[in-house]
Every structure is written in C-alpha cells, then in structure tokens.
Design an enzyme around this catalytic site. Sequence first.
Site, PDB file in Angstrom:
ATOM      1  N   HIS A 105       0.840  -1.204   0.000  1.00 12.71           N
ATOM      2  CA  HIS A 105       0.000   0.000   0.000  1.00 12.71           C
ATOM      3  C   HIS A 105       0.867   1.243   0.000  1.00 12.71           C
ATOM      4  CE1 HIS A 105       0.978  -0.479   4.277  1.00 12.71           C
ATOM      5  NE2 HIS A 105       0.695   0.821   4.430  1.00 12.71           N
ATOM      6  N   ASP A 107       0.571   5.138   1.817  1.00 11.62           N
ATOM      7  CA  ASP A 107      -0.227   5.634   2.943  1.00 11.62           C
ATOM      8  C   ASP A 107      -1.347   6.586   2.536  1.00 11.62           C
ATOM      9  OD1 ASP A 107       0.923   4.076   4.910  1.00 11.62           O
ATOM     10  OD2 ASP A 107       2.555   5.492   5.247  1.00 11.62           O
ATOM     11  N   ARG A 265       4.822   7.162  14.196  1.00 12.31           N
ATOM     12  CA  ARG A 265       4.775   7.534  12.778  1.00 12.31           C
ATOM     13  C   ARG A 265       4.212   8.936  12.591  1.00 12.31           C
ATOM     14  NH1 ARG A 265       0.853   4.978   8.178  1.00 12.31           N
ATOM     15  NH2 ARG A 265      -0.288   6.900   8.504  1.00 12.31           N
TER      16      ARG A 265
HETATM   17  C1  OGA Z   1       2.995   2.456   8.192  1.00 13.80           C
HETATM   18  C2  OGA Z   1       3.185   1.041   7.847  1.00 13.80           C
HETATM   19  C3  OGA Z   1       4.595  -0.847   8.218  1.00 13.80           C
HETATM   20  C4  OGA Z   1       5.166  -1.563   9.386  1.00 13.80           C
HETATM   21  O1  OGA Z   1       3.467   2.869   9.252  1.00 13.80           O
HETATM   22  O2  OGA Z   1       2.409   3.186   7.386  1.00 13.80           O
HETATM   23  O3  OGA Z   1       2.628   0.579   6.894  1.00 13.80           O
HETATM   24  O4  OGA Z   1       5.991  -2.463   9.136  1.00 13.80           O
HETATM   25  N1  OGA Z   1       4.037   0.386   8.604  1.00 13.80           N
HETATM   26  O5  OGA Z   1       4.793  -1.252  10.523  1.00 13.80           O
HETATM   27 MN    MN Z   2       1.642   2.250   5.742  1.00 12.14          MN
END
Ligand code: OGA
Ligand code: MN
Length: 274
Positions: A105, A107, A265
């Site tokens: 994906h 984001d 994040r």
């Molecule tokens: C995100 C994601 C991937 C992960 O933070 O957008 O997809 O490995 N993380 O945690």
């Molecule tokens: Mn992600």
Amino acid sequence: MTISVHRLHESLGAEIRGIDLSRPLDDTSFATIATAFLDHQVIVLRGQQLPPERHIALTRRFGNPEIHILEQFHLVGHHEILVLSNRKHADGTPVGLEDAGRYWHTDVSFWPEPSTASLLYSLEVPPEGGDTMFTNQYAAYDALPDELRRQLDGRRLLHGLNRVVAPKFTDEQLARVVPVSHPAFRTHPGTGRKAVFAGAFAMGIEGMTDAAARPILDALYAHCGEDRFRYVHRWRAGDLVMWDNRCVLHHATPFDPAYARHMHRTTVSGGRPI
Ligand code: OGA
Ligand code: MN
C-alpha cells in the site's frame, strides 16, 4: 561528523550516516536528507534518539504534518504522531495500531490528497520478523508488461477501504472514507518521473466493471510487489525510516506477538496526484 549516503539495495533505499536527529537540523543535513529522499525514495537513519517534539519538528521541515483519522491511536499530547504498537494498556485496550498493513500500500491513498512522506521511528522491535518491505514504483512503471501498460494508460484507479484492509477503523471512521480516483500512473512533482500509484487500497478502475477490473488490478498488484523492485528493512530500535508515498509501496510483515513492536509515525500532507 561527516555525512555520508550508502545505498541499501540496487533498486531503492539508502542509509544516511553522520546526522544526529536529536538536535535541530542544520541546512547541510537537511539538504542531504531532502536530496537522498528524492534520489533513493526510502532513507534510513540508525541509532537515533527522537523524542516526539523532534520527530514532529523534523516532519515540519518537509511540510504540514497530516493528522491520522485513527485518533484512538494518536500519541497522547502529540496528535501528529500515530502510535504503531502491539502493547496493551493495563485495562487490555491497545496502545496503538497493531498492524499497519500487511499488504502492499501507499499511505492514505484513500484520501483525495494522500501523504507525500511517512516518517516511522522504532522504539522497540522484536528479535526477528516485523520487517517492512518497500518497492520502487518508478521501476515498476518502467518494467510494466505491455498489456498492463495498454490496459491502464490514461486510466484512473478507485482507492478506498474495507474491513479487510482496515479492521481497526470504527464504523463511523470507515463511513468517512469515500472512494476517490487517482491516476494509475502519476508524475512525481519533485523528479518528473512516472510511477505506478496503486496498492491494496486501489479497489476498482474508473469506468470499468468490477469483473473487468479485478484481473487487471490483481496482475498490477503482483507486478508492483516483485522481488526485483524490493528493499526489506530489518528494524533495530532507534531507526528512523522515511519513505516517499508518491513512488514507493510498502508492506508490513508478521512477527511473534510475544515480543513488543512499538513505533511512532508521522506523515506529511500532500496534494492531489497528477
Ligand atoms: C505504516 C506502515 C509498516 C510496518 O506505518 O504506514 O505501513 O511495518 N508500517 O509497521
Ligand atoms: Mn503504511
């Protein structure tokens, strides 16, 4: 400290050494990060101390922080930060979003203006598993099989969510996500290069029946995730990984839930893909 940039994989990814993110970024460090970000699409800075204030300040150098719709997983006192975690509070409720997407994906591509960049910082990681995979979508575009290129040239994909890809959304949050169309092939505003813009949130093709679209989307999904376009990040605590959602797909991988995986994040607001 001398700053240096090291490629991580032949397709994408670079590690930048010699920058301490716990201090305000000087102009040289910022320019190195900004250039490497456009050149390598995924950049890694290891061994960092990044308290929430510094993480948010770093994010602001690249644009406005985007506030994630999953407000139940915002870091208390810092709504710019989404907590990714399998830890539980004493009452058993989750501390963060446990699974941020074990499928390819980009984001929030289900919004009209998806995030340009994501900055993920690891505080605690399992001894194995829980890697994040990244694939280069410029390379996926350049290597498109003729048939897929013909089927999708000039087309727009419909991005949305459902319970399968978004199990932690409340009904009300899910209802706020209205399918939106984006070009199947977008032009990156910073590099002028074309990239495939797809992934698991791309659930339809504008002007096509679901039955006609499904095999094309499945073939595209398989192509975009191919091994040859892929860098797999093995996390250590203290890693800051920043990726470009305009030209990269990413994919979380499983790990033993007996171990904690805890991350912060941020994302940078973007414009409409063209
Ligand atoms: C995100 C994601 C991937 C992960 O933070 O957008 O997809 O490995 N993380 O945690
Ligand atoms: Mn992600």
